[in-house]
Enzyme design. Structure first.
Site, short mmCIF file in Angstrom:
data_model
loop_
_atom_site.label_atom_id
_atom_site.label_comp_id
_atom_site.label_asym_id
_atom_site.label_seq_id
_atom_site.Cartn_x
_atom_site.Cartn_y
_atom_site.Cartn_z
N ASP A 44 0.87 -1.18 0.00
CA ASP A 44 0.00 0.00 0.00
C ASP A 44 0.91 1.23 0.00
O ASP A 44 1.57 1.52 1.00
CB ASP A 44 -0.90 -0.03 1.25
CG ASP A 44 -1.90 1.12 1.25
OD1 ASP A 44 -1.68 2.12 0.52
OD2 ASP A 44 -2.88 1.03 1.99
N ASN A 91 3.10 4.86 -11.74
CA ASN A 91 1.75 4.91 -12.32
C ASN A 91 0.63 4.91 -11.27
O ASN A 91 -0.40 5.53 -11.50
CB ASN A 91 1.58 3.71 -13.27
CG ASN A 91 0.13 3.46 -13.59
OD1 ASN A 91 -0.49 4.18 -14.37
ND2 ASN A 91 -0.46 2.44 -12.96
N TYR A 113 -6.33 16.29 -6.43
CA TYR A 113 -5.87 15.40 -7.50
C TYR A 113 -5.12 16.20 -8.56
O TYR A 113 -4.00 15.86 -8.94
CB TYR A 113 -7.05 14.65 -8.14
CG TYR A 113 -6.62 13.82 -9.32
CD1 TYR A 113 -5.88 12.66 -9.13
CD2 TYR A 113 -6.91 14.21 -10.63
CE1 TYR A 113 -5.45 11.91 -10.21
CE2 TYR A 113 -6.49 13.47 -11.71
CZ TYR A 113 -5.76 12.31 -11.49
OH TYR A 113 -5.32 11.58 -12.57
N LYS A 167 -1.07 16.11 -9.66
CA LYS A 167 -0.59 15.80 -11.01
C LYS A 167 0.35 16.90 -11.53
O LYS A 167 1.23 16.64 -12.33
CB LYS A 167 -1.78 15.57 -11.96
CG LYS A 167 -2.56 14.31 -11.60
CD LYS A 167 -1.73 13.07 -11.87
CE LYS A 167 -2.07 11.88 -11.04
NZ LYS A 167 -1.30 10.67 -11.36
N1 LIG Z 1 -8.08 6.97 -16.09
C1 LIG Z 1 -7.91 8.25 -16.36
O1 LIG Z 1 -8.82 8.93 -16.90
C2 LIG Z 1 -6.59 8.91 -16.06
C3 LIG Z 1 -6.32 10.14 -16.68
C4 LIG Z 1 -5.11 10.76 -16.42
C5 LIG Z 1 -4.20 10.18 -15.56
N2 LIG Z 1 -4.50 8.99 -14.95
C6 LIG Z 1 -3.51 8.43 -14.03
O2 LIG Z 1 -3.18 7.13 -14.44
C7 LIG Z 1 -2.68 6.39 -13.31
C8 LIG Z 1 -3.29 5.01 -13.33
O3 LIG Z 1 -4.70 5.14 -13.14
P1 LIG Z 1 -5.77 4.24 -13.90
O4 LIG Z 1 -6.55 5.12 -14.77
O5 LIG Z 1 -5.12 3.03 -14.47
O6 LIG Z 1 -6.70 3.87 -12.66
P2 LIG Z 1 -7.11 2.47 -11.99
O7 LIG Z 1 -7.63 1.54 -13.04
O8 LIG Z 1 -7.99 2.84 -10.86
O9 LIG Z 1 -5.72 1.89 -11.46
C9 LIG Z 1 -5.06 2.52 -10.39
C10 LIG Z 1 -3.91 1.64 -9.94
O10 LIG Z 1 -3.25 2.30 -8.83
C11 LIG Z 1 -3.14 1.39 -7.76
N3 LIG Z 1 -3.22 2.04 -6.46
C12 LIG Z 1 -4.16 2.92 -6.05
N4 LIG Z 1 -3.96 3.21 -4.74
C13 LIG Z 1 -2.87 2.49 -4.35
C14 LIG Z 1 -2.19 2.35 -3.10
N5 LIG Z 1 -2.59 2.98 -1.98
N6 LIG Z 1 -1.10 1.54 -3.06
C15 LIG Z 1 -0.70 0.87 -4.17
N7 LIG Z 1 -1.31 0.96 -5.36
C16 LIG Z 1 -2.40 1.76 -5.44
C17 LIG Z 1 -4.31 0.43 -7.93
O11 LIG Z 1 -4.00 -0.83 -7.35
P3 LIG Z 1 -4.68 -1.44 -6.02
O12 LIG Z 1 -6.05 -0.85 -5.88
O13 LIG Z 1 -4.66 -2.92 -6.28
O14 LIG Z 1 -3.75 -1.06 -4.93
C18 LIG Z 1 -4.36 0.30 -9.45
O15 LIG Z 1 -3.48 -0.71 -9.88
C19 LIG Z 1 -3.01 7.23 -12.08
O16 LIG Z 1 -1.85 7.86 -11.61
C20 LIG Z 1 -4.00 8.26 -12.60
O17 LIG Z 1 -3.94 9.47 -11.89
C21 LIG Z 1 -5.67 8.35 -15.19
#
Ligand SMILES: NC(=O)c1ccc[n+]([C@@H]2O[C@H](COP(=O)([O-])OP(=O)(O)OC[C@H]3O[C@@H](n4cnc5c(N)ncnc54)[C@H](OP(=O)(O)O)[C@@H]3O)[C@@H](O)[C@H]2O)c1
Length: 259
Positions: free
Chosen positions: A66, A91, A156, A160
């Site tokens: 975590d 990520n 958030y 970023k």
């Molecule tokens: N989706 C979008 O629209 C978008 C747009 C711009 C940027 N992003 C960025 O892309 C990145 C990945 O997000 P995503 O879109 O792939 O979202 P996601 O599907 O919700 O995946 C998020 C990942 O982060 C991990 N995570 C969250 N909290 C954590 C913690 N406390 N410890 C360890 N791992 C943690 C989760 O794993 P567990 O829950 O298993 O721990 C999961 O693997 C993020 O940094 C997000 O800000 C996303």
């Protein structure tokens, strides 16, 4: 030199259990990199590891950690002490969407730990190792949110910006050490992110082109924005007064908040 020669033999991907992180693991495995997968949901990472091991001749290690907790680093260090991590993908991250004063303060602080503190720690530790070897790469998954103050997603967006500035500055500093740094700034992407944050996705891209662009631009550019519509948005923002930007963002986000 192949991608693996430049950034291998091991890559460490945080947030590998879902979304963009899982896609990074998939695309890196196709290029023959061994993987250290980090997240909280172990079962998902085990399923992914089994799938990738069966498909490619690579090794995988899983770290259940975590990243919001102060003690995550020893877990990662013990899993990586005998291997060369040549690529770090910062990520893991999450958002919280709704009125700031209605947020749980603990969750706000956890957001800072996962989105900002963990990338700093990991980049420091693995950046030093890469600098000693005179080669390596670090990708920070920031966001187009880094370009606009965003009411109802205030921390958030601010987190970023932190990642974007950190990546751009480190890119300059680490160049002489042979370490490439990239800020990948996706717009809305089709993952679990929005449901977890409590917002709706608009014009979401699939994860595949987002990750493809990140891996393609590493070492060539300091920042990569996937999708022409997101690049157009960032360009338009640069021409718009900041006060106007915030007003527009507030209107849009106010309609997207689902909680
Ligand atoms: N989706 C979008 O629209 C978008 C747009 C711009 C940027 N992003 C960025 O892309 C990145 C990945 O997000 P995503 O879109 O792939 O979202 P996601 O599907 O919700 O995946 C998020 C990942 O982060 C991990 N995570 C969250 N909290 C954590 C913690 N406390 N410890 C360890 N791992 C943690 C989760 O794993 P567990 O829950 O298993 O721990 C999961 O693997 C993020 O940094 C997000 O800000 C996303």
């Amino acid at each position: 030199m192949t991608f693996r020669d430049r950034y291998g033999p091991w890559a460490l991907v945080t947030g590998a259990s879902a979304g963009i992180g899982t896609e990074f693991a998939r695309q890196l495995s196709e290029m023959g990199l061994n993987l250290v997968l980090v997240a909280r949901r172990r079962q998902r990472m085990e399923d992914l590891a089994r799938e990738l091991e069966n498909r490619h001749k690579i090794q995988l290690r899983i770290v259940t950690a975590d990243l919001s907790q102060p003690d995550f680093l020893p877990l990662i260090l013990s899993a990586t002490e005998s291997i060369d991590v040549g690529l770090l993908i910062n990520n893991a991250g999450f958002g919280v969407a709704s009125r700031f004063l209605e947020h749980d303060l603990e969750k706000e602080l956890a957001l800072l730990d996962v989105n900002c503190r963990a990338p700093v720690i990991l980049s420091h530790v693995f950046g030093r190792q890469m600098a000693q070897r005179k080669r390596g790469g670090i990708i920070f998954v920031s966001s187009v949110s880094a370009y606009i103050a965003t009411p109802f997603e205030a921390s958030y967006a601010a987190s970023k910006v932190y990642e974007l500035f950190l990546a751009e500055s480190l890119g300059y500093e680490l160049k002489k050490d042979g370490v490439d740094v990239l800020a990948l700034c996706p717009g809305s992407t089709d993952t679990e992110f929005h449901e977890i944050a409590g917002s709706s996705a608009v014009a979401a891209m699939s994860v595949q082109p987002v990750v493809e662009l990140g891996l393609k631009k590493l070492g060539k550019k300091p920042v990569a924005i996937p999708g022409w519509h997101n690049r157009l948005l960032v360009y338009a923002l640069k021409l718009t007064p900041r006060r106007m930007q915030t007003l527009l963002a507030g209107r849009v986000m106010g309609n997207l908040v689902t909680r």
